[in-house]
Motif scaffolding. Structure first.
Motif, PDB file in Angstrom:
ATOM      1  N   MET B   1     -13.298   3.147  -6.145  1.00 28.29           N
ATOM      2  CA  MET B   1     -13.697   2.642  -4.734  1.00 28.29           C
ATOM      3  C   MET B   1     -12.874   4.174  -4.381  1.00 28.29           C
ATOM      4  O   MET B   1     -13.221   4.213  -2.946  1.00 28.29           O
ATOM      5  N   GLY B   2     -11.613   4.140  -4.385  1.00 29.50           N
ATOM      6  CA  GLY B   2     -10.504   5.030  -3.605  1.00 29.50           C
ATOM      7  C   GLY B   2     -10.002   4.566  -2.715  1.00 29.50           C
ATOM      8  O   GLY B   2     -10.311   4.838  -1.672  1.00 29.50           O
ATOM      9  N   ASN B   3     -10.202   2.971  -2.562  1.00 37.55           N
ATOM     10  CA  ASN B   3      -9.826   2.438  -1.647  1.00 37.55           C
ATOM     11  C   ASN B   3      -9.031   1.065  -1.441  1.00 37.55           C
ATOM     12  O   ASN B   3      -8.894   0.374  -2.411  1.00 37.55           O
ATOM     13  N   ILE B   4      -7.660   1.533  -0.585  1.00 37.65           N
ATOM     14  CA  ILE B   4      -7.311   0.666  -0.949  1.00 37.65           C
ATOM     15  C   ILE B   4      -7.215  -0.669  -1.012  1.00 37.65           C
ATOM     16  O   ILE B   4      -6.401  -1.540  -1.314  1.00 37.65           O
ATOM     17  N   PHE B   5      -8.089  -1.329   0.120  1.00 36.83           N
ATOM     18  CA  PHE B   5      -8.236  -2.980   0.513  1.00 36.83           C
ATOM     19  C   PHE B   5      -9.407  -3.288  -0.411  1.00 36.83           C
ATOM     20  O   PHE B   5      -9.181  -4.857  -1.295  1.00 36.83           O
ATOM     21  N   THR B   6     -10.226  -2.628  -1.962  1.00 35.69           N
ATOM     22  CA  THR B   6     -10.007  -2.915  -3.005  1.00 35.69           C
ATOM     23  C   THR B   6      -8.980  -3.493  -3.981  1.00 35.69           C
ATOM     24  O   THR B   6      -9.006  -4.515  -4.321  1.00 35.69           O
ATOM     25  N   GLN B   7      -8.316  -2.545  -4.017  1.00 33.14           N
ATOM     26  CA  GLN B   7      -6.471  -3.190  -3.938  1.00 33.14           C
ATOM     27  C   GLN B   7      -5.845  -4.099  -4.276  1.00 33.14           C
ATOM     28  O   GLN B   7      -5.857  -4.943  -4.357  1.00 33.14           O
ATOM     29  N   TRP B   8      -5.720  -3.976  -2.923  1.00 37.79           N
ATOM     30  CA  TRP B   8      -5.198  -5.243  -1.938  1.00 37.79           C
ATOM     31  C   TRP B   8      -6.494  -7.086  -2.674  1.00 37.79           C
ATOM     32  O   TRP B   8      -5.765  -7.846  -2.564  1.00 37.79           O
ATOM     33  N   PHE B   9      -7.412  -6.414  -1.586  1.00 34.54           N
ATOM     34  CA  PHE B   9      -7.703  -8.134  -2.334  1.00 34.54           C
ATOM     35  C   PHE B   9      -9.349  -8.194  -2.520  1.00 34.54           C
ATOM     36  O   PHE B   9      -9.730  -8.899  -3.175  1.00 34.54           O
ATOM     37  N   GLY B  10      -9.483  -7.295  -3.972  1.00 34.44           N
ATOM     38  CA  GLY B  10     -10.211  -7.341  -4.936  1.00 34.44           C
ATOM     39  C   GLY B  10     -11.845  -7.182  -4.795  1.00 34.44           C
ATOM     40  O   GLY B  10     -11.920  -6.440  -3.524  1.00 34.44           O
ATOM     41  N   ASN B  12     -14.708  -8.045  -3.814  1.00 35.23           N
ATOM     42  CA  ASN B  12     -15.649  -9.318  -3.417  1.00 35.23           C
ATOM     43  C   ASN B  12     -15.873  -8.916  -1.867  1.00 35.23           C
ATOM     44  O   ASN B  12     -15.692  -8.320  -1.563  1.00 35.23           O
ATOM     45  N   LEU B  13     -16.483  -9.933  -1.392  1.00 35.21           N
ATOM     46  CA  LEU B  13     -17.319  -9.997  -0.192  1.00 35.21           C
ATOM     47  C   LEU B  13     -16.988  -9.604   0.740  1.00 35.21           C
ATOM     48  O   LEU B  13     -16.940  -9.462   1.356  1.00 35.21           O
ATOM     49  N   LEU B  14     -16.134 -10.313   1.004  1.00 35.86           N
ATOM     50  CA  LEU B  14     -14.520 -10.543   2.344  1.00 35.86           C
ATOM     51  C   LEU B  14     -14.033  -9.041   2.722  1.00 35.86           C
ATOM     52  O   LEU B  14     -13.669  -8.404   3.413  1.00 35.86           O
ATOM     53  N   THR B  15     -13.646  -8.377   1.164  1.00 35.20           N
ATOM     54  CA  THR B  15     -12.880  -7.073   1.558  1.00 35.20           C
ATOM     55  C   THR B  15     -13.895  -5.990   1.937  1.00 35.20           C
ATOM     56  O   THR B  15     -14.069  -5.395   2.520  1.00 35.20           O
ATOM     57  N   TYR B  16     -15.516  -5.785   1.315  1.00 37.56           N
ATOM     58  CA  TYR B  16     -16.219  -5.042   2.308  1.00 37.56           C
ATOM     59  C   TYR B  16     -16.564  -5.204   3.987  1.00 37.56           C
ATOM     60  O   TYR B  16     -16.940  -4.971   4.558  1.00 37.56           O
TER      61      TYR B  16
END
Lengths: 165, 351
Positions: B1-10, B12-16
């Motif tokens: 996704m090129g998004n640092i949030f998916t790297q940090w939090f995995g 899942n729904l919370l990330t989105y």
């Protein structure tokens, strides 16, 4: 239940309720605005089907173009030119019979068809594929559609113009 | 996704749920200080001082203004269409905010890096028109109605030059993804699409075309945000305030917020398409300036500069007439963009 399934049912509910409001509303402008929710939720269904390009085209063409013209026209007639639009139920019984017939046929068709369910469709680069297809295999239908649209456009411009004597 | 949030939090729904939060905070803070900035800029242009009472520079001015707006009673006139009257401001703001989903703030932070980013932006921001129409119609007020109609006529017309001048870049880059467009412009000022993008010395023929395209895109997005010189929709001398006439309190503030949010959103699109997005203007000469945090800085700096230009134009130019507006769109901007499109196509075939 995966949340895409929940999303699907939410979208389906929005579509059905707002479509019913389009039909049953007495106020024409309310009907037109309800159509906005119907069309928008349909584009959500396209997203769930991984047809991203069609979903966005739905928003761009139907919501951003056709619906706005529709609302514009309806608003013009009721508020600016003081033409009362009549919203009445006519021929209730024949139309009821006819529509129930259509619904029965549709339900029968939906349940008797054997649906092919394909999982894991690749949603990458749909635009590229669509573009190549439009300009190679489906070039003729594409061009014919554009000519039909052009003819409609010129025709409506002709009708709209006042003919000077 | 090129998004640092998916790297940090995995993944899942919370990330989105978390991904849009920084953008929302940014939009709110930006709107607060852009209002102040607008008042200061207008003051300087008109040789005044501007707001200076809340503290030394007036920095608290809009915060206090917002507090005042929150306290105000929301007055809904008697013969309005209650449901749509209440719904309209939120539709307008939501459609603008949805557009932020595809703005690449940095190489590691973008809401959704989708293949159709640019198309999505144009599609989703055109929904705001529905909200404006709703507001105009449901107010049951002739000024609102005419304001709404003018807005629609203006936005629908100016969508054409906007899209056509953006397509020029899409043709050169071969992608609609905002993140890829920004990545392509790596390597300094001369690789930005305003100077023809990355390429050999032949691209010198492209520079005039691209500069014209940039100016047209900026103009037509300015017209879509309904700001002076194109603010016929609120035209206070003839229409009082267009669709905002009957709105009060926070509902009016919502329209205001949407306008400022859209100012930055369209600046962000012009930045990403033509001004290199989050790329540092020095390219790789100073690698330190191209780290993700600095990329956010460059993106915001370019975007805010364009917002400043919008304010500058607003307080310098008089409003155009409606026929001049339409003449400019249909007789000048659209033919010029079509010629641009043709020339760029020719360039792509020849090189």
């Amino acid at each position: 239940m995966p949340y895409t399934t929940i999303l699907f049912y939410v979208l389906a509910l929005i579509i059905v309720v707002s479509a019913a409001m389009v039909v049953f509303n007495k106020n024409v402008v309310h009907s037109a605005f309800s159509l906005f929710f119907t069309l928008f939720a349909i584009s959500g269904i396209y997203v769930l089907l991984k047809a991203d390009f069609i979903a966005l085209t739905q928003i761009m063409v139907y919501v951003g173009g056709i619906l706005i013209l529709l609302i514009f026209g309806v608003m013009m007639t009721t508020k600016v030119t003081n033409v009362e639009l009549k919203t009445k139920n006519l021929n209730t019984i024949p139309s009821l019979v006819f529509s129930i017939g259509i619904v029965t046929i549709l339900i029968f068709v939906i349940f008797s068809t054997k649906w092919n369910i394909r999982l894991g469709l690749d949603s990458e680069e749909t635009v590229t594929q669509i573009g190549i297809m439009l300009l190679s295999k489906y070039l003729l239908p594409f061009e014919i559609a554009s000519i039909v649209l052009l003819v409609a456009l010129i025709g409506s411009a002709m009708f709209a113009r006042r003919i000077k004597d | 996704m090129g998004n640092i949030f998916t790297q940090w939090f995995g993944d899942n729904l919370l990330t989105y749920i978390l991904i849009p939060v920084p953008i929302l905070i940014y939009v709110l803070v930006f709107a607060l200080y852009a209002v102040l900035g607008e008042r200061k800029v207008s003051a300087w242009i008109q040789n005044r001082i501007g707001p200076n009472r809340t503290d030394r520079f007036g920095l608290l001015q809009t915060i206090l203004d917002t507090l005042k707006l929150i306290q105000k009673e929301i007055i809904i006139p008697n013969r309005t269409d209650k449901l749509f009257f209440r719904m309209a401001p939120y539709i307008v703001f939501t459609s603008v905010f949805l557009g932020y989903a595809v703005l690449p703030f940095s190489s590691v932070y973008i809401g959704v890096d989708m293949n159709l980013g640019l198309f999505y932006f144009f599609a989703i921001t055109s929904l705001g028109v529905i909200g404006v129409l709703m507001a105009g119609w449901s107010s049951n007020n002739k000024y609102s109605l005419f304001g709404g109609m003018r807005t629609v006529a203006q936005i629908v017309s100016y969508e054409i030059p906007t899209a056509l001048s953006a397509i020029v870049v899409v043709m050169l880059a071969g992608t609609l993804s905002m993140q890829k467009l920004a990545v392509l412009q790596a390597g300094g000022v001369f690789n930005w699409f305003i100077f023809g993008g990355p390429g050999s010395a032949v691209k010198i023929f492209l520079i005039p075309i691209m500069v014209v395209s940039t100016v047209i895109l900026f103009m037509s997005t300015l017209a879509e945000t309904n700001r002076t010189p194109f603010d016929l929709t609120e035209a206070d001398s003839e229409l009082v305030a267009g669709v905002h006439v009957d709105y009060s309190g926070m509902m009016f503030a919502m329209f205001f917020l949407a306008e400022y949010a859209q100012m930055f959103a369209v600046s962000g699109v012009v930045t990403t398409l033509f001004l290199g997005g989050w790329q540092s203007p020095f390219g790789n000469l100073i690698p330190f300036l191209n780290t993700p945090v600095f990329q956010v800085f460059w993106f915001l700096a370019k975007g805010l500069f364009l917002v400043f230009v919008q304010m500058w134009l607003r307080w310098t130019l008089p409003r155009v007439r409606i026929d001049q507006l339409m003449t400019m769109c249909w007789k000048y901007l659209i033919p010029i963009t079509l010629v641009n499109l043709f020339l760029v196509g020719l360039y792509i075939i020849l090189t």
